[in-house]
Design an enzyme around this catalytic site. Sequence first.
Site, PDB file in Angstrom:
ATOM      1  N   ASP A 173       0.851  -1.189   0.000  1.00  0.00           N
ATOM      2  CA  ASP A 173       0.000   0.000   0.000  1.00  0.00           C
ATOM      3  C   ASP A 173       0.887   1.240   0.000  1.00  0.00           C
ATOM      4  OD1 ASP A 173      -2.532   1.449   0.353  1.00  0.00           O
ATOM      5  OD2 ASP A 173      -1.722   1.921   2.325  1.00  0.00           O
ATOM      6  N   THR A 210      -3.329   5.465  -3.930  1.00  0.00           N
ATOM      7  CA  THR A 210      -2.233   6.195  -3.287  1.00  0.00           C
ATOM      8  C   THR A 210      -0.925   6.049  -4.054  1.00  0.00           C
ATOM      9  OG1 THR A 210      -1.903   4.266  -1.862  1.00  0.00           O
ATOM     10  CG2 THR A 210      -3.214   6.051  -0.983  1.00  0.00           C
ATOM     11  N   THR A 211      -0.680   4.874  -4.623  1.00  0.00           N
ATOM     12  CA  THR A 211       0.543   4.675  -5.410  1.00  0.00           C
ATOM     13  C   THR A 211       0.453   5.422  -6.733  1.00  0.00           C
ATOM     14  OG1 THR A 211       0.736   2.468  -4.419  1.00  0.00           O
ATOM     15  CG2 THR A 211       2.079   2.914  -6.360  1.00  0.00           C
ATOM     16  N   ASP A 242      -9.215  -0.319   2.665  1.00  0.00           N
ATOM     17  CA  ASP A 242      -9.182   0.295   1.332  1.00  0.00           C
ATOM     18  C   ASP A 242     -10.417  -0.089   0.522  1.00  0.00           C
ATOM     19  OD1 ASP A 242      -6.820   1.445   1.968  1.00  0.00           O
ATOM     20  OD2 ASP A 242      -5.558   0.185   0.713  1.00  0.00           O
TER      21      ASP A 242
END
Length: 558
Positions: free
Chosen positions: A66, A99-100, A403
């Site tokens: 994550d 997020t990445t 998530d």
Amino acid sequence: MSGIFETSNQDSALTIGGTRVSGQEVRSQNVMAALSISNVIKTSLGPVGLDKMLVDDVGDVTISNDGATILKLLEVEHPAGKILVNLAQQQDTEVGDGTTSVVIIAAELLRRANELIKDHIHPATVIAGYRLACKEACKFIADQMALKVDKLGNEALVNVAMTTISSKILGGYGTFFAEMAVDALKAIKTTDYRGKPRYPVTAVNVLKVRGASARESSYFTGYALYRPFTSQAMKRTLKNPKIAVIDFDVTKTRMKMGVNVVIDNPENLEAIRKREADISAERARMLLDAGVTALFSTRGVDDVYVKMFAEAGAVTVTRVPKEDARRIAKGTGASLLTTLANLDGDESVDPATLGSAELVEQVRLADDDVVVIRGASEQRASTVILRGANDYMLEEMERSFHDSLCAVKRVLESGACVPGGGAVETALDIYLESFATTLGSREQLAIVEFANALLSIPKQLSVNAAKDSIELISKLRAYHAAAQKASADSPRSQLKSYGLDLHNGKLCDNVKAGVLEPAMSKIKMLKSATEAAINILRIDDMIKLLPEQQPEDPHAHM
């Protein structure tokens, strides 16, 4: 100029104790820092991304793919790098997924902007082009790419959750956890003051229990608390309880430290001790007289008062974590009481501060007793029990499940999703390149670079899957170019939902394949990445002050 800042010449009005970096040099440093952050997490992107193992200074190990979790554990010192770390945290808070991707896009935007500035395009022009491109991209997603969930049905929600957890530890369990996430969120549906549906993720309580297989994880409606009833003599099930949540001790009252009482008669000492015990007994009696049948305390309750509650048919739970106490109070309509004192200085219990529920019971879970509150009056709650082999696995399972909850929540509240697998980014690349040709100003150069930067996502997805990225991306661009040129009733218009099938190394219709993402995730990702890139691009000077020198102690040598 920089020499002035490094000198210690007292005659100069511009003297400061520090160093100065300006112009292209500081811009290149910032871009290098952003790319370094991006390179750390880019191999963890996608359903076949790899994990990272992080060991902190005390030896605690975290294994995760994550982006937000990885970056939070990195000790980033560079100011530009910290902006990207905050960017990932913001995306995690607002959307829960992507997020990445947001960090990879922001770093790529910076790299391409730096190349333009080296070719003598002013930063203000690049910034204006990026802002225009972001605005057009968000409009294109909302108008052309977004799909209404009500047309796709409940299966679309499961597919959104599946897409989110496919790249994480829960991805290998099929739709088991995806369906659990959808059911858990639907059970806590509420409406705001405007009548719009809301799904508060905080109302889903996740308990981690070591042992057993992950497939033995379960879900039920109600709020579970990892604490037992205080006494074995208490009832195991209590229907229609009146609930009080307190943040003070129900223990024998003792005088504060430093308080002295001078007595003439030793018999008075026993009277003082008796009064100390009676004060808490009166408080316990007040709570019982007000109708309290279930007491949740963040602190302790002495055995003598536990006996009073048990004899009255009430139950008590002690040492409840503050966060859980707040959730119980909010869900049941109770108030978190820090004292029983009223405005007149007396002590009393207002029945309006008590909450209610349909049932409070103690159940056995693995080797522990757990208290469950069902049918809370104000806010419904649901609890997910995660089972796993060890703490590392359970922590990663919890992050993955959270998530998926956030992604489903955004789709339920916005009612729109988009095809995944790089479909949106490739469609935007084709659209923005076409849009740039309609402009006669220098901004078109920045818009073209913005469009090409978006292709970094499908490229990285295919690289991580060990596929030929050049062939796949070229074919995908051709599909989307054909879809945008075709009329609405043409079969070719359906090519807009085509994306990467990374397991088989080909292209497929991701709407039919069930690879869906929240539309809000993509829009927020573009806006956040663009703003972060612009904030770093605006920097053309960095002055770093040296720490103040402490005067030398003349007696230090003695």
